[in-house]
Design a protein around this motif. Structure first.
Motif, mmCIF file in Angstrom:
data_model
loop_
_atom_site.group_PDB
_atom_site.id
_atom_site.type_symbol
_atom_site.label_atom_id
_atom_site.label_comp_id
_atom_site.label_asym_id
_atom_site.label_seq_id
_atom_site.Cartn_x
_atom_site.Cartn_y
_atom_site.Cartn_z
ATOM 1 N N MET A 1 22.567 -5.699 3.724
ATOM 2 C CA MET A 1 20.988 -5.563 3.512
ATOM 3 C C MET A 1 20.607 -6.448 1.966
ATOM 4 O O MET A 1 20.918 -6.127 1.389
ATOM 5 N N LYS A 2 20.251 -7.683 2.450
ATOM 6 C CA LYS A 2 20.027 -8.903 1.152
ATOM 7 C C LYS A 2 18.848 -7.905 -0.306
ATOM 8 O O LYS A 2 18.270 -6.547 -0.049
ATOM 9 N N VAL A 3 19.283 -8.453 -1.449
ATOM 10 C CA VAL A 3 18.641 -8.307 -2.432
ATOM 11 C C VAL A 3 16.659 -8.079 -2.015
ATOM 12 O O VAL A 3 16.557 -6.919 -3.129
ATOM 13 N N GLY A 4 16.765 -9.109 -2.312
ATOM 14 C CA GLY A 4 15.265 -9.765 -1.893
ATOM 15 C C GLY A 4 14.580 -8.672 -0.493
ATOM 16 O O GLY A 4 13.591 -7.674 -1.682
ATOM 17 N N THR A 5 15.557 -8.158 0.086
ATOM 18 C CA THR A 5 14.872 -7.364 0.965
ATOM 19 C C THR A 5 14.919 -5.708 0.269
ATOM 20 O O THR A 5 13.926 -4.851 0.511
ATOM 21 N N ALA A 6 15.887 -5.412 -0.255
ATOM 22 C CA ALA A 6 16.138 -3.893 -0.506
ATOM 23 C C ALA A 6 15.254 -3.820 -2.330
ATOM 24 O O ALA A 6 14.682 -3.083 -2.034
ATOM 25 N N ILE A 7 14.488 -5.046 -2.438
ATOM 26 C CA ILE A 7 13.025 -4.540 -3.861
ATOM 27 C C ILE A 7 12.495 -4.726 -2.950
ATOM 28 O O ILE A 7 11.239 -3.645 -3.384
ATOM 29 N N ALA A 8 11.583 -5.272 -2.190
ATOM 30 C CA ALA A 8 10.346 -5.403 -1.003
ATOM 31 C C ALA A 8 10.502 -3.836 -0.352
ATOM 32 O O ALA A 8 9.475 -2.644 -0.763
ATOM 33 N N ARG A 9 11.808 -2.973 -0.269
ATOM 34 C CA ARG A 9 11.791 -1.400 0.876
ATOM 35 C C ARG A 9 11.796 -0.339 -0.257
ATOM 36 O O ARG A 9 10.705 0.030 -0.606
ATOM 37 N N ILE A 10 12.324 -1.049 -1.730
ATOM 38 C CA ILE A 10 11.778 -0.386 -3.293
ATOM 39 C C ILE A 10 10.168 -0.096 -3.308
ATOM 40 O O ILE A 10 9.706 0.697 -3.937
ATOM 41 N N LEU A 11 9.928 -0.928 -3.541
ATOM 42 C CA LEU A 11 8.311 -1.444 -3.678
ATOM 43 C C LEU A 11 7.569 -0.518 -2.641
ATOM 44 O O LEU A 11 6.352 0.270 -2.677
ATOM 45 N N LYS A 12 7.634 -0.843 -1.563
ATOM 46 C CA LYS A 12 6.808 0.192 -0.524
ATOM 47 C C LYS A 12 7.250 1.474 -0.778
ATOM 48 O O LYS A 12 6.592 2.787 -0.730
ATOM 49 N N ILE A 13 8.757 2.297 -0.909
ATOM 50 C CA ILE A 13 9.161 4.015 -1.636
ATOM 51 C C ILE A 13 8.227 4.392 -2.360
ATOM 52 O O ILE A 13 7.279 5.694 -2.491
ATOM 53 N N GLU A 14 7.792 3.290 -3.713
ATOM 54 C CA GLU A 14 7.161 3.368 -4.539
ATOM 55 C C GLU A 14 5.396 3.485 -4.345
ATOM 56 O O GLU A 14 4.823 3.854 -5.527
ATOM 57 N N GLY A 15 4.742 3.306 -3.266
ATOM 58 C CA GLY A 15 3.335 3.284 -3.543
ATOM 59 C C GLY A 15 3.044 1.826 -3.533
ATOM 60 O O GLY A 15 2.028 2.204 -2.848
ATOM 61 N N VAL A 16 4.141 0.900 -3.462
ATOM 62 C CA VAL A 16 3.025 -0.497 -3.763
ATOM 63 C C VAL A 16 2.847 -1.115 -2.502
ATOM 64 O O VAL A 16 3.546 -0.878 -1.562
ATOM 65 N N ASP A 17 1.251 -1.422 -2.546
ATOM 66 C CA ASP A 17 1.431 -2.121 -0.947
ATOM 67 C C ASP A 17 0.338 -3.549 -1.326
ATOM 68 O O ASP A 17 0.228 -3.877 -0.449
ATOM 69 N N VAL A 18 0.034 -3.731 -2.341
ATOM 70 C CA VAL A 18 -0.039 -5.035 -2.976
ATOM 71 C C VAL A 18 0.577 -5.910 -3.493
ATOM 72 O O VAL A 18 1.674 -4.878 -4.528
ATOM 73 N N LEU A 19 1.104 -7.076 -3.397
ATOM 74 C CA LEU A 19 2.110 -7.595 -3.742
ATOM 75 C C LEU A 19 1.134 -8.820 -5.056
ATOM 76 O O LEU A 19 1.101 -10.114 -3.610
ATOM 77 N N PHE A 20 0.630 -9.665 -5.827
ATOM 78 C CA PHE A 20 0.390 -10.583 -5.931
ATOM 79 C C PHE A 20 1.711 -11.279 -6.533
ATOM 80 O O PHE A 20 2.554 -10.979 -7.003
#
Length: 542
Positions: free
Chosen positions: A1-20
């Motif tokens: 898993m690449k760092v960019g993918t890991a960050i995106a999945r962590i955002l999802k786990i933290e309830g983030v549903d929008v990325l500006f």
């Protein structure tokens, strides 16, 4: 898993549903693959303003996050991060960074180094395997203690590295803490014994969701309640005990009660010294209840302090006050005094609020706006300069988080992004930004973002074709070089970008134009109403 993918999945786990964001930043594509909506803005500052409002309107439950490219994108974003920091708003900032070998080479913009004074934490990812721990620290900072931005810089060469196939991450804890019980009892006695107590509420009441407790304490003590600009809408301003909100301009009843108080109790506020805050009278003792101990004695001296979450503090205070009072006090005498002073102050302003002159009085526009829209189901924000001073003293907020107030930093154009972020968080509410012809020059192109992203906000533009508040500061420059003259046909501009645009010159058409603008938003189109106004410089500065 690449760092960019890991960050995106962590955002999802933290309830983030929008990325500006604004490209290029690898996390934008990774987030889209994780079903996180990506919103691309026309300039970085507006995207941060949208993330700012998204955090505010959800009280951080859905954290505002902004991602941008290294170098110029991060440089452009500085103002938006600084604005969120000054207003104590949690936003996760994800700048892409120069490759690690270049990060500290002179002339390369290093976000961690350059933004450390406007963030709560700022940390680069230097090793792929550290990604979960670094994001964990950032979200812990965002969800605990004083709300402020957290920054995680992502060097471009680390984003393509492998974290590992198993992501070890769980949502961070969110904690609250309360004040010393013995001190609460002492403060409660002091509040009960003060014949002319004023409660001054800040945005800590918003973050703590402490509206009911604030009202309960005020009604127990029959104490009038004022709010800071950031705290506006924390207390129903149609309540008999409401004094309204103050910034550079304030209502007359607020100034009257502060100056005649014998004790001011600040809850959830910083008492920061700013030209755009309520000036506290120097002769009145203050008790300060705040989340951050760094606020104590920073702006005003206090005789006692309570450190902790505003809701926990108020719950404890209410319990102690109930022990001291056999029954709630009669609010009628205080309410009658508030109404009497307010009516006397308002009578001085009614000629402007109801003016039939053309060019139109900006006060008339905002007075009719309040009487035309459903205020309880509206979220409104001002912009810097005259719109803030002309709106704040007269607009009566009813429901919590229905007014986005700000002013410790006064960047022109902030209100547009706030309105768009609010609409995204609260799609069923009418979201309004009030700005002038100077502010639209800074962020106006992002009206197209509202069109493209289907965010039907109502934009009230007060166009006086001048930097009116600068006229007395630049008389020679104005006379010789027209330095304060600005112009444009902004209704045409809005239509050119795909929205609804209308220019209004007749004061008798204000109400109908507002109704047409609201109807356009209900049909899914962002609307800009351009009111041609007088060069009004008067404000209720008391």
């Amino acid at each position: 898993m690449k760092v960019g993918t890991a960050i995106a999945r962590i955002l999802k786990i933290e309830g983030v549903d929008v990325l500006f964001g604004y490209p290029r930043n690898a996390v934008l594509e990774a987030a889209a693959k994780e079903d996180i909506r990506t919103i691309i803005v026309r300039q970085e500052r507006t995207g941060l303003h949208m993330a700012d409002a998204y955090s505010r309107m959800t009280r951080g439950a859905k954290m505002g996050v902004f991602a941008m490219q290294h170098g110029p994108g991060t440089e452009n974003a500085y103002g938006g991060v600084a604005q969120a920091f000054s207003e104590s708003v949690p936003v996760l900032v994800l700048p892409q960074g120069y490759a690690r070998a270049l990060a500290h080479v002179p002339d390369n913009y290093n976000a961690c180094r350059s933004m450390r004074d406007i963030t709560k934490t700022a940390e680069p990812i230097l090793r792929a395997q550290d990604t979960p721990a670094i994001l964990r620290r950032a979200f812990t900072a965002l969800r605990n203690g004083r709300r402020r931005p957290a920054l995680v810089e992502m060097p471009w060469d680390v984003l393509a590295e492998d974290v590992g196939e198993v992501l070890d991450y769980a949502p961070v804890v969110s904690t609250r803490y309360g004040p010393d019980p013995a001190q609460v009892a002492t403060v409660a006695r002091r509040l009960v014994d003060a014949p002319r107590l004023v409660i001054h509420a800040g945005q800590g009441v918003h973050w703590a969701n402490a509206y009911g407790e604030l009202r309960e304490l005020a009604e127990l003590l029959a104490a009038p309640v004022s709010t800071s600009l950031e705290g506006k809408s924390a207390f129903d301003e149609t309540h008999p005990l409401a004094l309204g909100s103050g910034g550079a301009a304030i209502p007359g009843q607020l100034r009257h009660f502060l100056d005649s108080a014998d004790l001011i109790f600040g809850i959830g506020c910083s008492f920061a010294q700013t030209a755009f805050g309520v000036a506290m009278p120097g002769h009145v003792p203050i008790i300060h209840a705040t989340l951050d101990p760094a606020d104590i004695n920073k702006g005003v001296p206090c005789e006692a302090a309570l450190i902790g979450d505003a809701q926990l503090t108020l719950v404890m205070l209410v319990a102690e006050v109930r022990k001291l009072l056999p029954a709630p006090r009669d609010i009628a005498p205080v309410a009658e005094e508030i109404a009497r002073v307010e009516q006397a102050w308002l009578a001085q302003w009614l000629p402007l609020l109801e003016s039939g002159d053309a060019p139109i009085s900006p006060y008339r526009v905002l007075w009719e706006l309040q009487r035309t829209v459903d205020v309880a189901n509206t979220i409104i924000t001002h912009d810097a300069g005259s719109p803030r001073d002309q709106l704040t003293p007269f607009w009566k907020s009813i429901t919590p988080l229905s007014y986005i107030g700000w002013g410790k930093s006064t960047q022109l154009g902030y209100g547009l992004g706030l309105a768009m972020g609010a609409k995204l968080a609260c799609p069923d509410r009418l979201c309004i930004n009030v700005w002038g012809d100077a502010a639209i020059g800074f962020t106006g192109m992002d009206f197209e973002t509202a069109v493209r992203e289907r965010l039907p906000i109502l934009s009230i533009l007060l166009n006086n074709s001048a930097m009116a508040i600068e006229l007395d500061q630049m008389p020679v420059a104005t006379q010789r070089y027209q330095a304060t003259a600005i112009s444009g046909h902004y209704a045409d501009f809005a239509r050119a970008l795909g929205g609804y645009g209308e220019r209004i010159t007749d004061p008798t058409q204000i109400g109908d134009a507002i109704r047409r603008g609201v109807a356009a938003t209900q049909a899914g189109r962002p609307a800009l109403l351009e009111f041609m106004t007088a060069k009004e410089t008067r404000a209720s500065r008391l």
